[in-house]
Enzyme design. Structure first.
Site, PDB file in Angstrom:
ATOM      1  N   ARG A 168       0.824  -1.212   0.000  1.00 53.63           N
ATOM      2  CA  ARG A 168       0.000   0.000   0.000  1.00 53.63           C
ATOM      3  C   ARG A 168       0.861   1.266   0.000  1.00 53.63           C
ATOM      4  O   ARG A 168       0.653   2.163  -0.819  1.00 53.63           O
ATOM      5  CB  ARG A 168      -0.920   0.036   1.229  1.00 53.63           C
ATOM      6  CG  ARG A 168      -2.097  -0.905   1.213  1.00 53.63           C
ATOM      7  CD  ARG A 168      -3.005  -0.747   0.024  1.00 53.63           C
ATOM      8  NE  ARG A 168      -3.537   0.606  -0.151  1.00 53.63           N
ATOM      9  CZ  ARG A 168      -4.120   1.032  -1.271  1.00 53.63           C
ATOM     10  NH1 ARG A 168      -4.213   0.240  -2.325  1.00 53.63           N
ATOM     11  NH2 ARG A 168      -4.607   2.248  -1.360  1.00 53.63           N
ATOM     12  N   SER A 190       9.326   4.120   6.270  1.00 52.36           N
ATOM     13  CA  SER A 190       7.970   4.668   6.185  1.00 52.36           C
ATOM     14  C   SER A 190       7.122   4.211   7.372  1.00 52.36           C
ATOM     15  O   SER A 190       5.994   3.730   7.208  1.00 52.36           O
ATOM     16  CB  SER A 190       7.307   4.242   4.870  1.00 52.36           C
ATOM     17  OG  SER A 190       7.082   2.841   4.866  1.00 52.36           O
ATOM     18  N   CYS A 205       1.676   8.222   9.829  1.00 49.15           N
ATOM     19  CA  CYS A 205       0.709   9.136   9.217  1.00 49.15           C
ATOM     20  C   CYS A 205       0.027   9.979  10.288  1.00 49.15           C
ATOM     21  O   CYS A 205      -0.213  11.177  10.091  1.00 49.15           O
ATOM     22  CB  CYS A 205      -0.321   8.357   8.400  1.00 49.15           C
ATOM     23  SG  CYS A 205      -1.177   7.052   9.327  1.00 49.15           S
ATOM     24  N   HIS A 265      -9.402   6.392  12.934  1.00 49.08           N
ATOM     25  CA  HIS A 265      -8.498   5.985  11.858  1.00 49.08           C
ATOM     26  C   HIS A 265      -9.134   4.926  10.971  1.00 49.08           C
ATOM     27  O   HIS A 265      -9.768   3.988  11.452  1.00 49.08           O
ATOM     28  CB  HIS A 265      -7.209   5.439  12.489  1.00 49.08           C
ATOM     29  CG  HIS A 265      -6.034   5.361  11.567  1.00 49.08           C
ATOM     30  ND1 HIS A 265      -5.976   4.490  10.505  1.00 49.08           N
ATOM     31  CD2 HIS A 265      -4.863   6.049  11.557  1.00 49.08           C
ATOM     32  CE1 HIS A 265      -4.823   4.639   9.885  1.00 49.08           C
ATOM     33  NE2 HIS A 265      -4.128   5.584  10.503  1.00 49.08           N
ATOM     34  N   THR A 325      -6.623  -0.796   8.462  1.00 46.37           N
ATOM     35  CA  THR A 325      -5.407  -1.074   7.700  1.00 46.37           C
ATOM     36  C   THR A 325      -5.238  -2.582   7.550  1.00 46.37           C
ATOM     37  O   THR A 325      -5.986  -3.373   8.129  1.00 46.37           O
ATOM     38  CB  THR A 325      -4.153  -0.501   8.389  1.00 46.37           C
ATOM     39  OG1 THR A 325      -3.906  -1.230   9.601  1.00 46.37           O
ATOM     40  CG2 THR A 325      -4.322   0.980   8.700  1.00 46.37           C
ATOM     41  N   ARG A 328      -7.943  -5.887  17.469  1.00 48.43           N
ATOM     42  CA  ARG A 328      -7.681  -5.948  16.030  1.00 48.43           C
ATOM     43  C   ARG A 328      -8.012  -7.321  15.458  1.00 48.43           C
ATOM     44  O   ARG A 328      -8.094  -7.484  14.238  1.00 48.43           O
ATOM     45  CB  ARG A 328      -6.220  -5.607  15.734  1.00 48.43           C
ATOM     46  CG  ARG A 328      -5.837  -4.188  16.066  1.00 48.43           C
ATOM     47  CD  ARG A 328      -4.508  -3.807  15.461  1.00 48.43           C
ATOM     48  NE  ARG A 328      -3.956  -2.614  16.084  1.00 48.43           N
ATOM     49  CZ  ARG A 328      -3.008  -1.857  15.557  1.00 48.43           C
ATOM     50  NH1 ARG A 328      -2.490  -2.176  14.389  1.00 48.43           N
ATOM     51  NH2 ARG A 328      -2.551  -0.795  16.189  1.00 48.43           N
TER      52      ARG A 328
END
Length: 339
Positions: free
Chosen positions: A12, A127, A158, A185, A188, A203
């Site tokens: 992604r 990242s 982010c 959020h 993901t 999760r």
């Protein structure tokens, strides 16, 4: 000088980074070339997922394969690698790679990321939040601390990229005593489509069916880019059933009392001045879909500012994929200038 980039992990973030780079190249703001991408997925699948995206739509250029090791995007060619042995085994030196974008999510500590340097790259940008990195940078907040000597660099998360501009404006103008934040959020890939095993039992539950409370390191990470706020902020995340488009709610105690109008004026001035391109100011009553594909790190919603005595609440939106990927491109450009 054109900065030559290798991407490790074409998922992604890797693909969003490449699309953001194409967009900035069209605008003439990025002198960057991706020469190679390493991913263990087969090349035909990688090319297909680059061309067709459920959020960003079709890439408006031809995407195909040349031979068994090259992805062709318009006139550009990306050397497709499938190295499983880790960063040190990648042929960055042979390919003349200057900067590696490490976006697998697997090599986020300095000891592992250093393998890219051993393989011939000059700099590594992770990242994600990292461990023992040379520096964590949030553009617009502490990029002035980058001096070219740091080789392993984190682009933070982010959410930190959304939160830090909020904290910076409030702390610069009024002073932050302490605060708590919540990020609402988008889900993901770390979550499950259906209920199933996960080390985080929240999760573990179906991402598209639940609001999922979970952790975020964004508030604590503020101390890495704004040392004066170390230990003063904390918070958590609520993952919600949308694919992208998130929002940060920050409540702080201020050293100097301020009205709603004064706070909004400070953010408007910052968005038009020192944080232009990073922070965006909105008067309109927007919702999450309105900010999808917005390249700003933090999109301030002035209609949601609240004040009671010396306590203030501010809210800012962010496209957790696209905004972050644009900052990756910007950080590659910044780092490239030091080479």
């Amino acid at each position: 000088m054109t900065v030559r980039v290798g991407i490790n992990g074409f998922g992604r973030i890797g693909r969003n980074f490449y699309r953001a780079l194409l967009a900035q190249q069209e605008q003439g703001t990025a002198d960057v070339e991706v020469v190679a991408a390493n991913d263990i997925t087969d090349n035909s699948t990688l090319a297909h997922l680059l061309k067709f995206d459920s959020i960003l739509g079709r890439l408006p250029c031809d995407v195909g394969l040349e031979g068994d090791d090259t992805i062709v995007v318009g006139r550009a060619k990306i050397k497709a690698l499938a190295v499983r042995e880790g960063p040190a085994a990648l042929p960055w030196g042979d390919l003349g790679v200057d900067v590696v974008v490490e976006s697998t999510g697997l090599f986020t500590n300095a000891a592992k990321a250093k393998g890219h340097l051993d393989a011939g790259a000059k700099k590594v940008i992770i990242s994600a939040p990292a461990t023992d990195e040379d520096i964590t940078i949030v553009l617009g907040v502490n990029d002035d601390k980058y001096d070219g000597s740091q080789n392993i660099i984190s682009n933070a998360s982010c959410t930190t990229n959304c939160l830090a501009p909020l904290a910076k404006v409030l702390d610069d103008e009024f002073g932050i005593v302490k605060g708590l934040m919540t990020t609402i959020h988008a889900y993901t890939q770390d979550q499950n489509l259906q209920d199933g095993p996960h080390k985080d039992l929240r999760r573990a539950r179906a991402a598209a069916l639940n609001i999922v409370p979970t952790s975020t390191g964004a508030a604590k990470a503020i101390g890495l880019v704004m040392p004066q706020l170390k230990g003063k902020l904390d918070g958590y995340a609520l993952r919600v059933p949308i694919p992208t488009g998130s929002v940060t709610d920050l409540t702080v105690d201020l050293s100097t009392r301020a009205s709603v109008d004064e706070i909004n004026a400070a953010f408007k001035a910052a968005a038009e001045g020192r944080l232009k391109g990073i922070l965006k100011y909105y008067d309109a009553p927007i919702v999450s879909s309105d900010i999808v594909t917005d390249p700003h790190s933090s999109i301030f919603d002035s209609g949601l500012t609240k004040v009671i005595d010396d306590q203030a609440k501010v809210v800012s939106w962010y496209d957790n994929e696209w905004g972050y990927s644009n900052r990756l491109v910007d950080l590659v450009t910044l780092v490239g200038k030091s080479l």
